[in-house]
Design a protein around this motif. Structure first.
Motif, PDB file in Angstrom:
ATOM      1  N   GLU A 116       0.829  -1.202   0.000  1.00 24.19           N
ATOM      2  CA  GLU A 116       0.000   0.000   0.000  1.00 24.19           C
ATOM      3  C   GLU A 116       0.867   1.256   0.000  1.00 24.19           C
ATOM      4  O   GLU A 116       0.594   2.229  -0.732  1.00 24.19           O
ATOM      5  CB  GLU A 116      -0.910   0.005   1.231  1.00 24.19           C
ATOM      6  N   LEU A 119       2.585   1.758  -3.396  1.00 21.64           N
ATOM      7  CA  LEU A 119       1.665   2.280  -4.408  1.00 21.64           C
ATOM      8  C   LEU A 119       1.408   3.769  -4.202  1.00 21.64           C
ATOM      9  O   LEU A 119       1.260   4.526  -5.175  1.00 21.64           O
ATOM     10  CB  LEU A 119       0.349   1.507  -4.370  1.00 21.64           C
ATOM     11  N   SER A 120       1.353   4.211  -2.946  1.00 24.17           N
ATOM     12  CA  SER A 120       1.196   5.646  -2.675  1.00 24.17           C
ATOM     13  C   SER A 120       2.397   6.430  -3.172  1.00 24.17           C
ATOM     14  O   SER A 120       2.256   7.543  -3.700  1.00 24.17           O
ATOM     15  CB  SER A 120       1.000   5.881  -1.172  1.00 24.17           C
ATOM     16  N   GLU A 123       2.140   6.692  -6.934  1.00 25.97           N
ATOM     17  CA  GLU A 123       1.132   7.694  -7.284  1.00 25.97           C
ATOM     18  C   GLU A 123       1.679   9.111  -7.142  1.00 25.97           C
ATOM     19  O   GLU A 123       1.351  10.003  -7.930  1.00 25.97           O
ATOM     20  CB  GLU A 123      -0.095   7.507  -6.389  1.00 25.97           C
TER      21      GLU A 123
END
Length: 283
Positions: A116, A119-120, A123
């Motif tokens: 998680e 992925l942040s 982004e």
């Protein structure tokens, strides 16, 4: 590479920790000696260390002088930072030009929310590196004298989490399939719902007398191990007063601890025949 007069790492082309990067790093199950050399290299270069609740704080003493250390631990039932806030903090620190070490217990990609956080970072356009760690479900059980695989017992093992993101017993796990198909099951964060989980596994056809071990504070000096059975596990845990963090392992590898308990000096070849019989019976 050496900083602040610390002993150098063995000669190798160690990666440089560049400003503006985040290194997601596994610290292992507890014992500081289980940190990898890449993890140590990261500690010695980081400007900021954002660490989890399950990281042994003795590791932080290996950080370079002047490093900023921030706690971002999440523990069930206790006030904890939200995962989104932790991810945003990593982005903020990296964008300020810091070398950011995100230090997580075990392995960041094994029930550690490292995916998680990564992925942040993707982004947000923040470059990152993954440094794997020794996961508790392997290394922690080894410190209890329990091998997760043994060719006379199992050719497969299932790792699962004992609660979902809301803290409830996971409802997206096919308990019947796991109960029928996995000879050894290793569960992270399962103590709270152990009664429900054990009932589901027995309903799937598991032997109620199948051996179970609960390992608390795995690999640390205060490690505790409770050996029980599937039907008695929840009641025995409640009576023992054991508390998380803990691993739960179900299957025929558990009795091997009676011969392989190296840490407490109880390794004993005389029990091998009895272990073999009990393992076959439990299967």
């Amino acid at each position: 590479m050496s900083t602040d007069g610390k002993s150098p790492l063995p000669p190798m082309d160690w990666p440089d920790f560049q400003p503006g990067w985040v290194w997601l790093t596994g610290a292992g199950p507890g014992d500081p000696g289980l940190l990898t050399l890449h993890g140590l290299n990261a500690l010695r270069q980081a400007d900021v260390i954002v660490y989890d609740a399950l990281v042994d704080e003795r590791l932080l003493g290996w950080a370079r002088t002047g490093a900023l250390i921030e706690y971002a631990g999440k523990r069930g039932g206790k006030p904890s930072p939200k995962q989104r806030d932790i991810s945003l903090r990593l982005v903020e620190l990296a964008r300020s030009g810091k070398r950011v070490l995100r230090l997580k217990g075990g392995d960041p990609f094994v029930f550690g929310r490292g995916g998680e956080e990564a992925l942040s970072l993707v982004e947000a356009g923040v470059p990152f590196r993954i440094i794997p760690g020794v996961t508790a479900g392997v290394g922690g059980l080894a410190y209890a004298g329990i091998p997760v695989t043994h060719r006379d017992v199992n050719q497969s093992v299932t790792f699962l989490t004992g609660h979902d993101q809301n803290g409830l017993a996971p409802d997206r796990i096919d308990w019947d399939a796991i109960g029928r198909g996995s000879p050894v099951i290793v569960m992270y964060m399962a103590m709270k719902h152990l009664d429900q989980i054990a009932a589901k596994l027995i309903a799937s056809g598991r032997n109620a007398a199948e051996p179970v071990a609960i390992v608390c504070n795995a690999s640390l000096p205060d490690q505790q191990v409770l050996e029980t059975t599937l039907s008695r596990a929840a009641a025995d845990v409640a009576a023992s007063g054991l508390t998380p963090p803990a691993l739960v392992v179900v299957g025929g590898v558990v009795p091997l601890r009676q011969a392989l308990d190296w840490r407490d000096g109880l390794a004993d070849a005389s029990v091998l025949d009895a272990i073999g019989r009990r393992t076959r019976d439990a299967g």
